[in-house]
Scaffold this motif. Structure first.
Motif, PDB file in Angstrom:
ATOM      1  N   VAL A 244     -21.969  -0.731 -21.513  1.00 48.23           N
ATOM      2  CA  VAL A 244     -22.043  -0.474 -22.955  1.00 48.23           C
ATOM      3  C   VAL A 244     -22.351  -1.831 -23.587  1.00 48.23           C
ATOM      4  O   VAL A 244     -21.452  -2.655 -23.798  1.00 48.23           O
TER       5      VAL A 244
ATOM      6  N   GLN B 150     -20.698  -3.305 -26.716  1.00 50.81           N
ATOM      7  CA  GLN B 150     -19.272  -3.624 -26.543  1.00 50.81           C
ATOM      8  C   GLN B 150     -19.044  -4.745 -25.529  1.00 50.81           C
ATOM      9  O   GLN B 150     -17.909  -5.127 -25.245  1.00 50.81           O
TER      10      GLN B 150
ATOM     11  N   LEU C 153     -12.665  -1.387 -17.447  1.00 52.64           N
ATOM     12  CA  LEU C 153     -13.534  -2.193 -18.311  1.00 52.64           C
ATOM     13  C   LEU C 153     -13.665  -3.599 -17.747  1.00 52.64           C
ATOM     14  O   LEU C 153     -12.660  -4.313 -17.631  1.00 52.64           O
TER      15      LEU C 153
ATOM     16  N   ALA D  49     -14.661  -8.204 -26.796  1.00 53.93           N
ATOM     17  CA  ALA D  49     -13.262  -7.768 -26.971  1.00 53.93           C
ATOM     18  C   ALA D  49     -12.491  -7.824 -25.647  1.00 53.93           C
ATOM     19  O   ALA D  49     -11.344  -8.290 -25.608  1.00 53.93           O
ATOM     20  N   VAL D  50     -13.102  -7.357 -24.574  1.00 47.89           N
ATOM     21  CA  VAL D  50     -12.379  -7.311 -23.292  1.00 47.89           C
ATOM     22  C   VAL D  50     -12.287  -8.705 -22.669  1.00 47.89           C
ATOM     23  O   VAL D  50     -11.259  -9.074 -22.101  1.00 47.89           O
TER      24      VAL D  50
ATOM     25  N   PHE E 190      -9.507 -10.374 -24.449  1.00 51.63           N
ATOM     26  CA  PHE E 190      -8.227  -9.745 -24.076  1.00 51.63           C
ATOM     27  C   PHE E 190      -7.757 -10.292 -22.726  1.00 51.63           C
ATOM     28  O   PHE E 190      -6.596 -10.687 -22.567  1.00 51.63           O
TER      29      PHE E 190
ATOM     30  N   LYS F 258      -4.326 -12.092 -22.322  1.00 52.32           N
ATOM     31  CA  LYS F 258      -3.204 -11.309 -21.781  1.00 52.32           C
ATOM     32  C   LYS F 258      -3.339 -11.007 -20.297  1.00 52.32           C
ATOM     33  O   LYS F 258      -2.423 -10.467 -19.697  1.00 52.32           O
TER      34      LYS F 258
ATOM     35  N   HIS G 271      -6.550   0.037 -23.996  1.00 55.64           N
ATOM     36  CA  HIS G 271      -6.531   0.960 -25.137  1.00 55.64           C
ATOM     37  C   HIS G 271      -6.272   2.389 -24.690  1.00 55.64           C
ATOM     38  O   HIS G 271      -6.396   2.711 -23.512  1.00 55.64           O
TER      39      HIS G 271
ATOM     40  N   ILE H  48     -10.787  -0.428 -37.393  1.00 52.07           N
ATOM     41  CA  ILE H  48     -11.765  -1.416 -36.910  1.00 52.07           C
ATOM     42  C   ILE H  48     -13.160  -0.902 -37.239  1.00 52.07           C
ATOM     43  O   ILE H  48     -14.011  -1.624 -37.728  1.00 52.07           O
TER      44      ILE H  48
ATOM     45  N   PHE I 176     -12.378   2.860 -33.407  1.00 46.76           N
ATOM     46  CA  PHE I 176     -11.099   2.230 -33.059  1.00 46.76           C
ATOM     47  C   PHE I 176     -10.239   1.981 -34.293  1.00 46.76           C
ATOM     48  O   PHE I 176     -10.748   1.662 -35.369  1.00 46.76           O
TER      49      PHE I 176
ATOM     50  N   HIS J  96      -6.960  -0.476 -35.587  1.00 45.87           N
ATOM     51  CA  HIS J  96      -6.503  -1.829 -35.234  1.00 45.87           C
ATOM     52  C   HIS J  96      -5.094  -1.805 -34.621  1.00 45.87           C
ATOM     53  O   HIS J  96      -4.196  -1.178 -35.176  1.00 45.87           O
TER      54      HIS J  96
ATOM     55  N   LYS K  63      -2.797  -3.858 -34.687  1.00 40.43           N
ATOM     56  CA  LYS K  63      -1.729  -4.394 -35.553  1.00 40.43           C
ATOM     57  C   LYS K  63      -1.157  -3.311 -36.455  1.00 40.43           C
ATOM     58  O   LYS K  63      -0.091  -3.492 -37.032  1.00 40.43           O
TER      59      LYS K  63
ATOM     60  N   GLY L 116       0.876  -1.963 -31.712  1.00 37.50           N
ATOM     61  CA  GLY L 116       0.472  -2.784 -30.568  1.00 37.50           C
ATOM     62  C   GLY L 116      -0.470  -2.126 -29.577  1.00 37.50           C
ATOM     63  O   GLY L 116      -0.900  -2.772 -28.624  1.00 37.50           O
TER      64      GLY L 116
ATOM     65  N   GLU M  37      -8.112   4.604 -29.981  1.00 37.24           N
ATOM     66  CA  GLU M  37      -9.504   5.046 -30.167  1.00 37.24           C
ATOM     67  C   GLU M  37      -9.524   6.552 -30.419  1.00 37.24           C
ATOM     68  O   GLU M  37      -8.733   7.284 -29.835  1.00 37.24           O
TER      69      GLU M  37
HETATM   70  N1  CMX Z   1      -4.371  -4.169 -27.464  1.00 36.49           N
HETATM   71  C1  CMX Z   1      -3.359  -4.697 -28.204  1.00 36.49           C
HETATM   72  N2  CMX Z   1      -3.485  -5.834 -28.951  1.00 36.49           N
HETATM   73  C2  CMX Z   1      -4.676  -6.442 -28.901  1.00 36.49           C
HETATM   74  C3  CMX Z   1      -5.766  -5.959 -28.158  1.00 36.49           C
HETATM   75  C4  CMX Z   1      -5.573  -4.771 -27.415  1.00 36.49           C
HETATM   76  N3  CMX Z   1      -6.551  -4.250 -26.679  1.00 36.49           N
HETATM   77  N4  CMX Z   1      -6.808  -6.792 -28.322  1.00 36.49           N
HETATM   78  C5  CMX Z   1      -6.407  -7.769 -29.147  1.00 36.49           C
HETATM   79  N5  CMX Z   1      -5.123  -7.561 -29.502  1.00 36.49           N
HETATM   80  C6  CMX Z   1      -4.307  -8.387 -30.365  1.00 36.49           C
HETATM   81  C7  CMX Z   1      -4.269  -9.828 -29.857  1.00 36.49           C
HETATM   82  O1  CMX Z   1      -3.259  -9.996 -28.888  1.00 36.49           O
HETATM   83  C8  CMX Z   1      -3.984 -10.609 -31.119  1.00 36.49           C
HETATM   84  O2  CMX Z   1      -2.627 -10.549 -31.435  1.00 36.49           O
HETATM   85  P1  CMX Z   1      -1.835 -11.854 -31.970  1.00 36.49           P
HETATM   86  O3  CMX Z   1      -2.507 -12.190 -33.284  1.00 36.49           O
HETATM   87  O4  CMX Z   1      -0.427 -11.385 -32.129  1.00 36.49           O
HETATM   88  O5  CMX Z   1      -2.046 -12.900 -30.931  1.00 36.49           O
HETATM   89  C9  CMX Z   1      -4.744  -9.823 -32.191  1.00 36.49           C
HETATM   90  O6  CMX Z   1      -4.929  -8.503 -31.657  1.00 36.49           O
HETATM   91  C10 CMX Z   1      -6.097 -10.430 -32.499  1.00 36.49           C
HETATM   92  O7  CMX Z   1      -6.764 -10.608 -31.258  1.00 36.49           O
HETATM   93  P2  CMX Z   1      -7.975 -11.579 -30.985  1.00 36.49           P
HETATM   94  O8  CMX Z   1      -7.974 -11.954 -29.542  1.00 36.49           O
HETATM   95  O9  CMX Z   1      -7.996 -12.682 -32.011  1.00 36.49           O
HETATM   96  O10 CMX Z   1      -9.204 -10.658 -31.153  1.00 36.49           O
HETATM   97  P3  CMX Z   1      -9.954 -10.143 -32.425  1.00 36.49           P
HETATM   98  O11 CMX Z   1      -9.088 -10.107 -33.635  1.00 36.49           O
HETATM   99  O12 CMX Z   1     -11.244 -10.874 -32.498  1.00 36.49           O
HETATM  100  O13 CMX Z   1     -10.219  -8.652 -31.940  1.00 36.49           O
HETATM  101  C11 CMX Z   1      -9.741  -6.342 -31.897  1.00 36.49           C
HETATM  102  C12 CMX Z   1      -9.172  -7.744 -31.690  1.00 36.49           C
HETATM  103  C13 CMX Z   1      -8.687  -5.332 -31.457  1.00 36.49           C
HETATM  104  C14 CMX Z   1     -10.077  -6.164 -33.378  1.00 36.49           C
HETATM  105  C15 CMX Z   1     -11.052  -6.233 -31.022  1.00 36.49           C
HETATM  106  O14 CMX Z   1     -10.694  -6.403 -29.666  1.00 36.49           O
HETATM  107  C16 CMX Z   1     -11.781  -4.916 -31.203  1.00 36.49           C
HETATM  108  O15 CMX Z   1     -12.538  -4.750 -32.153  1.00 36.49           O
HETATM  109  N6  CMX Z   1     -11.565  -3.927 -30.298  1.00 36.49           N
HETATM  110  C17 CMX Z   1     -12.232  -2.642 -30.378  1.00 36.49           C
HETATM  111  C18 CMX Z   1     -13.459  -2.598 -29.517  1.00 36.49           C
HETATM  112  C19 CMX Z   1     -13.118  -2.750 -28.054  1.00 36.49           C
HETATM  113  O16 CMX Z   1     -12.001  -3.022 -27.639  1.00 36.49           O
HETATM  114  N7  CMX Z   1     -14.155  -2.571 -27.219  1.00 36.49           N
HETATM  115  C20 CMX Z   1     -14.037  -2.672 -25.785  1.00 36.49           C
HETATM  116  C21 CMX Z   1     -13.940  -1.312 -25.135  1.00 36.49           C
HETATM  117  C22 CMX Z   1     -15.164  -0.489 -25.423  1.00 36.49           C
HETATM  118  C23 CMX Z   1     -15.274   0.803 -24.649  1.00 36.49           C
HETATM  119  O17 CMX Z   1     -14.269   1.441 -24.282  1.00 36.49           O
HETATM  120  O18 CMX Z   1     -16.430   1.202 -24.423  1.00 36.49           O
END
Ligand code: CMX
Length: 139
Positions: free
Chosen positions: A37, A40, A57, A65-66, A69, A73, A79, A102, A117, A119, A121, A125, A129
């Motif tokens: 993808v 992504q 993933l 994003a991954v 992550f 972590k 997710h 998101i 998605f 967020h 937060k 936690g 999706e």
């Molecule tokens: N689960 C839980 N918390 C998550 C997370 C996840 N998957 N990914 C990030 N976070 C948390 C981080 O730990 C961080 O927390 P703290 O501020 O407490 O440290 C906070 O979110 C911000 O994280 P970041 O590393 O600064 O990352 P971004 O803010 O740039 O992005 C997020 C975070 C969730 C907005 C981004 O990952 C996103 O848009 N995700 C949706 C798209 C996605 O994940 N695509 C991949 C899969 C696609 C698919 O399935 O096809």
């Protein structure tokens, strides 16, 4: 909001090639699809467990994003995706209930599904999706 089941669980791994044998040779599941993808920045591998899928993933870009992550972590649960009937209604309802989105609008994800998605937060936690299949797309 009409959620029918857990569509898939996303698991971040460093390498599909290294992770797939655990799912196939230990758990006895069959990888039925591998797909990149691009927007992504991931490569995905799918397994079916009843009505639910496991989506592995692998990051294709450390800034995606991954990639971020895994850097923060490590490998693990990334997710949870719910199958929904009408994704736009679900997004409206979540937003009206003060959940941070998101994706304000659905977009195309793996397997041609409409996805969006919420967020992590504002979902206790867990990156959450919504997935709408083609059958669910009719309003
Ligand atoms: N689960 C839980 N918390 C998550 C997370 C996840 N998957 N990914 C990030 N976070 C948390 C981080 O730990 C961080 O927390 P703290 O501020 O407490 O440290 C906070 O979110 C911000 O994280 P970041 O590393 O600064 O990352 P971004 O803010 O740039 O992005 C997020 C975070 C969730 C907005 C981004 O990952 C996103 O848009 N995700 C949706 C798209 C996605 O994940 N695509 C991949 C899969 C696609 C698919 O399935 O096809």
């Amino acid at each position: 909001m009409e959620i029918s089941h857990i569509e898939h669980i996303g698991i971040a791994v460093k390498s599909l090639e290294e992770a797939i044998p655990f799912y196939e040779n230990v758990l006895g599941l069959k990888c039925y699809n591998i797909e990149e993808v691009k927007d992504q920045k991931v490569k995905t591998a799918f397994f079916k467990v009843g009505q639910t899928k496991i989506e592995l993933l692998e990051s294709t870009d450390p800034e995606g994003a991954v990639g971020k992550f895994i850097e923060k972590k490590g490998e693990g649960l990334h997710h949870m995706a719910f199958a929904v009937k009408n994704i736009e209604n679900c997004l409206d309802e979540a937003q009206n209930k003060d959940v941070k989105l998101i994706d304000l609008k659905p977009r195309k994800g793996a397997e041609g599904l409409n996805i969006a998605f919420l967020h992590p937060k504002s979902t206790f936690g867990v990156l959450t999706e919504f997935c709408e299949s083609q059958e669910g797309a009719s309003r």
